[in-house]
Scaffold this motif. Structure first.
Motif, PDB file in Angstrom:
ATOM      1  N   GLY A   1       0.936   3.946  -2.950  1.00 17.81           N
ATOM      2  CA  GLY A   1       0.702   5.340  -2.598  1.00 17.81           C
ATOM      3  C   GLY A   1       1.678   6.301  -3.236  1.00 17.81           C
ATOM      4  O   GLY A   1       1.353   7.479  -3.471  1.00 17.81           O
ATOM      5  N   ARG A   2       2.868   5.822  -3.565  1.00 16.92           N
ATOM      6  CA  ARG A   2       3.859   6.679  -4.219  1.00 16.92           C
ATOM      7  C   ARG A   2       3.397   7.132  -5.596  1.00 16.92           C
ATOM      8  O   ARG A   2       3.844   8.158  -6.108  1.00 16.92           O
TER       9      ARG A   2
ATOM     10  N   THR B   1      -0.053   7.135  -6.595  1.00 15.61           N
ATOM     11  CA  THR B   1      -1.465   7.550  -6.637  1.00 15.61           C
ATOM     12  C   THR B   1      -1.707   8.879  -5.955  1.00 15.61           C
ATOM     13  O   THR B   1      -2.793   9.415  -6.035  1.00 15.61           O
ATOM     14  N   LYS B   2      -0.706   9.417  -5.264  1.00 14.91           N
ATOM     15  CA  LYS B   2      -0.853  10.722  -4.637  1.00 14.91           C
ATOM     16  C   LYS B   2      -0.808  11.804  -5.717  1.00 14.91           C
ATOM     17  O   LYS B   2      -0.107  11.654  -6.721  1.00 14.91           O
TER      18      LYS B   2
ATOM     19  N   ARG C   1       0.828  -1.210   0.000  1.00 11.94           N
ATOM     20  CA  ARG C   1       0.000   0.000   0.000  1.00 11.94           C
ATOM     21  C   ARG C   1       0.862   1.260   0.000  1.00 11.94           C
ATOM     22  O   ARG C   1       0.510   2.259  -0.636  1.00 11.94           O
TER      23      ARG C   1
END
Length: 425
Positions: free
Chosen positions: A416-417, A419-420, A412
């Motif tokens: 997250g790297r 999708t931010k 996750r």
């Protein structure tokens, strides 16, 4: 080790600092002078049968006195804002302690000699960080002195405890007391007659938001209603006198002041405890892997099969090479995690902590499995300590959360790297 304090430029200087070298040298010298020569005597004590099997090793007690007199004591507890003259460790950071813990890990019981063994280390960190003055005086003081042992009661047999929100032990306020009902298992340390304290995690409010339902409370092991109903073996090993027990809590009442930090803050405490605690296991696991590799190499050099030394057969050359590379890579990851904890904080170091929790036991188990194979039938016996080490380290892939939970966290964070939202230009 020198480093920066931002994740974007978090680099390591691989040379040991003077302080690291100083403490590692002292621990290593003590291991060679006192611990290794005591191995046969401690093994004899641990091989006792009957009720005496659950009595602590007198030789370890002697070694504890020697270690404490030399200042090799409570090395695990890093400096913090919670330190006082009465309650503090030896002053080592996580990074400075890491190599010392690896050295201790070469002998399964060595960490106790330095008062650095689980679950006491985690419980002492909890009391040091979250305990009030009365709780520290009653429990932290004798734990730091190595006079008593303790246990942590979290996992339950009726639910999937890998998701701690499932924990259903009830902690109910009744006037000036809390009443506790539930069943716990894999409560490490409750077999030891020196175990006087347990920290119990359970629900104080089932209607609160999910991560505010749980609390942690101090429960003396001799409190009325606490019953250790059986000890649980790991692949047949009972780990006496430490042991892993199943504990029933039936209408157990303790004063309301035994609650740690406040109602609904159990997860907060657990996160503070399980990060440092499990990385200590990882450090020691690297030491166990080194010990297994050493035994494997000596065995291969001493035996001949099919007309030549086993060490000269290509399959073993490959396995030895792989073991050395795996240990070196895992050690660097462990040191990086310890360094990140010191400089960025446990929360910001959660990626490194999760990765080493998965990597260290897996690597050690692979090396131990090859070492067992190299010893043939002797490897699965008790003669070389490999089988018991394998059993113990296999448990680490479940303790403080199974691999799957840590892999989920790692994935996750990686997702997250990407999708931010991109930073504004």
């Amino acid at each position: 080790m020198r480093h920066s304090t931002t994740r974007e430029s978090h680099h390591l200087d691989f040379s040991l600092s003077d302080k690291q070298s100083h403490w590692l040298k002292r621990v290593r010298e003590f291991m060679h002078a006192e611990v290794y020569p005591s191995a046969d005597l401690v093994r004899t004590e641990f091989s006792r049968v009957g009720p005496d099997r659950w009595w602590p090793s007198q030789q370890i007690e002697v070694l504890k006195g020697k270690a404490r007199s030399q200042g090799l004591w409570n090395l695990f507890l890093p400096p913090s804002s919670h330190d006082t003259p009465e309650y503090r460790g030896a002053g080592l950071s996580n990074l400075e302690y890491a190599l010392c813990a690896e050295e201790m890990g070469r002998v399964p019981w060595a960490s106790e000699v330095f008062n650095c063994s689980a679950p006491d280390t985690g419980n002492m960190e909890v009391l040091h960080r979250y305990g009030n003055a009365a709780q520290k005086d009653r429990w932290l003081n004798p734990l730091l002195a190595g006079e008593i042992r303790s246990a942590f009661l979290m996992t339950e047999p009726e639910v999937a405890s890998s998701d701690a929100t499932n924990i259903c032990t009830s902690i109910r306020r009744v006037g000036d007391y809390y009443e506790i009902n539930g069943r716990k298992w894999w409560s490490s340390g409750v077999g030891d007659p020196r175990c006087k304290l347990t920290i119990v995690m359970g629900k104080t409010n089932a209607d609160a938001p999910m991560h505010q339902q749980q609390s942690q409370i101090l429960v003396p092991l001799d409190a009325p209603g606490v019953a250790v109903v059986r000890m649980l073996p790991v692949f047949g090993y009972d780990d006496a006198p430490h042991g892993h027990g199943e504990v029933i809590l039936k209408n157990v009442r303790v004063p309301k002041d035994n609650l740690l930090l406040g109602e609904g803050r159990g997860f907060e405490i657990a996160q503070g405890r399980l990060g440092p605690g499990r990385i200590h296991h990882c450090m020691r696991t690297i030491g166990a892997a080194e010990a297994a590799l050493q035994k494997m190499v000596k065995r291969l050099l001493s035996r001949t099969a099919f007309g030549k030394p086993i060490a000269e057969q290509s399959v073993w050359e490959q396995r030895i090479a792989q073991a050395r590379m795996d240990i070196e890579m895992t050690r660097l990851l462990c040191l990086k995690a310890a360094n990140a904890m010191d400089e960025l904080g446990n929360k910001s170091a959660r990626l490194e902590i999760a990765m080493i929790k998965v990597a260290a036991p897996r690597i050690a188990l692979r090396i131990l499995d090859d070492a067992i194979q190299a010893h043939g039938g002797g490897g699965v016996s008790d003669d070389f300590g490999l089988a018991q080490s394998y059993a113990s380290i296999r448990t680490l892939r479940l303790a403080d959360g199974p691999d799957e939970v840590h892999n989920r966290s790692i994935a996750r964070m990686e997702f997250g790297r990407y999708t931010k939202p991109s930073p504004a230009v």
